[in-house]
Write an enzyme that holds these catalytic residues in place. Structure first.
Site, short mmCIF file in Angstrom:
data_model
loop_
_atom_site.label_atom_id
_atom_site.label_comp_id
_atom_site.label_asym_id
_atom_site.label_seq_id
_atom_site.Cartn_x
_atom_site.Cartn_y
_atom_site.Cartn_z
N LYS A 100 0.87 -1.18 0.00
CA LYS A 100 0.00 0.00 0.00
C LYS A 100 0.90 1.22 0.00
CE LYS A 100 -4.51 0.76 0.62
NZ LYS A 100 -5.50 -0.29 0.33
N ASP A 140 -7.12 3.75 -4.78
CA ASP A 140 -7.62 3.68 -3.41
C ASP A 140 -8.28 5.04 -3.16
OD1 ASP A 140 -7.18 1.66 -0.95
OD2 ASP A 140 -7.10 3.68 -0.15
N1 GLU Z 1 -7.34 -0.26 -2.92
C1 GLU Z 1 -8.10 -1.44 -3.05
C2 GLU Z 1 -8.05 -2.27 -1.78
O1 GLU Z 1 -7.82 -1.76 -0.71
C3 GLU Z 1 -7.73 -2.24 -4.29
C4 GLU Z 1 -6.33 -2.76 -4.34
C5 GLU Z 1 -5.95 -3.37 -5.67
O2 GLU Z 1 -6.80 -3.48 -6.54
O3 GLU Z 1 -4.77 -3.73 -5.81
O4 GLU Z 1 -8.34 -3.43 -1.77
#
Ligand code: GLU
Length: 407
Positions: A100, A140
């Site tokens: 992240k 996100d």
């Molecule tokens: N940000 C989204 C999550 O927290 C998607 C992450 C992604 O698709 O890699 O799951």
């Protein structure tokens, strides 16, 4: 925040009886990259921001997870959310680890041109950290398909054509059909699975959704399509309620025109802080983290909570919900639809072959249904919460991969 996700990890590890050795291997992030981003703002002044990318664990594959643009983004938040991605990809059986990151900026105070310059500068700083087989970002909070397009083109400028470096791209630029609505649709499938086991149908339930961004808006649309009565919605500065059920197509139209729920004519405005206390069947936090705390958890009336947002429940609130018999479907399962379709997008990019929407949604449904059943059955058989069960499933898979790879 990291200490809170660690608490859930350790609680599940204890129930599993896994040793301190493996716990030490799995708890902390493997890599943390922090960069300074300096850009020229529209005013001609220099703006400086801090960007982060945290790779929590890559035992099961390349790291995967979103990029968040928000003033709260820091090392601690990114680490906590990266860890959740490790457990999320494991619980739904995607061949990825967890990551992240993001930038501590407030996009509501920046022009599109400024956001683009900040994004491209960020990529120029982290391009050696990310990559189609090492770490694949995605949208996100406050990032979207346009942001991903900038990342893809900037990365490709340095490394050559590489659409698989990032997911959640526009469909016109190597994105996948169905990615944008995937998290909201995945939550809808989870809600259907819960109701299948607890009685009734979506059409005879009431819902309140906190947050009307990408996740909340698509979730509301899919619930309404199935006859669900969405009685309350909130966004960053307003909230609306209509006990007869909000007309979702009309509110989507209103938000497309006015960029806010405020002023929607067919519902009453109310205090957005009150949404979590409404007497509804299903309450869905679909915004930021730390919504449910020691102070407010005992005042929540809904009997089912679906965590569409990441980390909305603090450990103290989780304990209160557990004692009160509130059914909480945890973030790492409930909102996994996004990363599941991200996986499909990544596979399509690597295959250079476009799948049909029906195929993608059919597969998404099967992934969510199967993962839900595994977690539900474990929770029932061991008399533990769904969160602890989901962590147990995830830790088991990551732990096995780690042991098989060797320390
Ligand atoms: N940000 C989204 C999550 O927290 C998607 C992450 C992604 O698709 O890699 O799951």
């Amino acid at each position: 925040m990291f200490s809170e996700t660690s608490y859930y990890f350790r609680r599940a590890a204890q129930v599993m009886g896994i040793g301190e050795r493996i716990q030490r291997l799995l708890e902390k992030p493997q890599r943390l990259v922090k960069v300074e981003i300096v850009v020229e703002l529209d005013s001609g002044e220099l703006g400086t921001f801090t960007g982060f990318r945290v790779q929590h664990n890559r035992a099961r594959g390349p790291c995967k997870g979103g990029l968040r643009y928000h003033p709260t983004v820091d090392e601690d938040h990114s680490s906590a959310l990266a860890a959740l991605m490790t457990w999320k990809t494991a619980v739904v059986e995607l061949p990825f680890g967890g990551a992240k990151g993001g930038i501590d900026c407030d996009p509501t105070r920046l022009s599109p041109g400024e956001v683009e310059r900040i994004t491209r500068k960020f990529v120029s700083e982290i391009h050696e950290t990310i990559g189609p087989y090492s770490d694949i970002p995605a949208p996100d909070v406050n990032t979207n398909a346009q942001t991903m397009a900038w990342i893809m083109t900037e990365y490709s400028r340095i490394h050559g054509f590489a659409p698989a470096v990032v997911t959640g791209k526009p469909v016109e630029l190597h994105g996948s059909p169905g990615r944008e609505e995937a998290t909201g649709l995945g939550c809808t499938y989870i809600i259907a699975e819960v109701i299948k086991r607890t009685g009734g149908t979506i059409a005879d339930k009431t819902f309140a959704i906190q947050g009307f961004g990408n996740v909340g808006s698509h979730l509301a649309r899919h619930l309404a399509l199935r006859g669900g009565k969405v009685v309350a919605l909130s966004d960053v500065n307003s909230a609306i309620i209509n006990r007869q059920g909000i007309d979702i197509p009309a509110v989507l139209q209103h938000v497309a025109e006015h960029r806010t729920l405020a002023g929607f004519p067919h519902a009453e405005p109310f205090d957005r802080d009150e949404l979590i206390y409404l007497d509804v069947d299903v309450l869905v936090p679909a915004a930021l983290g730390n919504v449910f705390t020691r102070e407010n958890a005992h005042l929540v009336k809904a009997k089912t909570i679906i965590e569409a947002a990441n980390a909305p429940t603090t450990p103290e609130a989780d304990e209160i919900f557990d004692k009160r018999g509130v059914l909480v479907v945890p973030d790492i399962l409930a909102n996994a639809g996004g990363v599941i379709v991200s996986y499909f997008e990544w596979v399509q990019n690597i295959q250079q072959f476009r799948w049909e929407l029906e195929e993608i949604q059919g597969k998404l449904h099967r992934y969510m249904e199967r993962s839900f059943k595994t977690v539900w059955d474990l929770a029932r058989s061991k008399n533990i919460s769904m969160r602890t069960a989901a962590f147990i499933v995830a830790i088991g898979r990551v732990g096995k991969a780690t042991v098989l790879s060797g320390v």
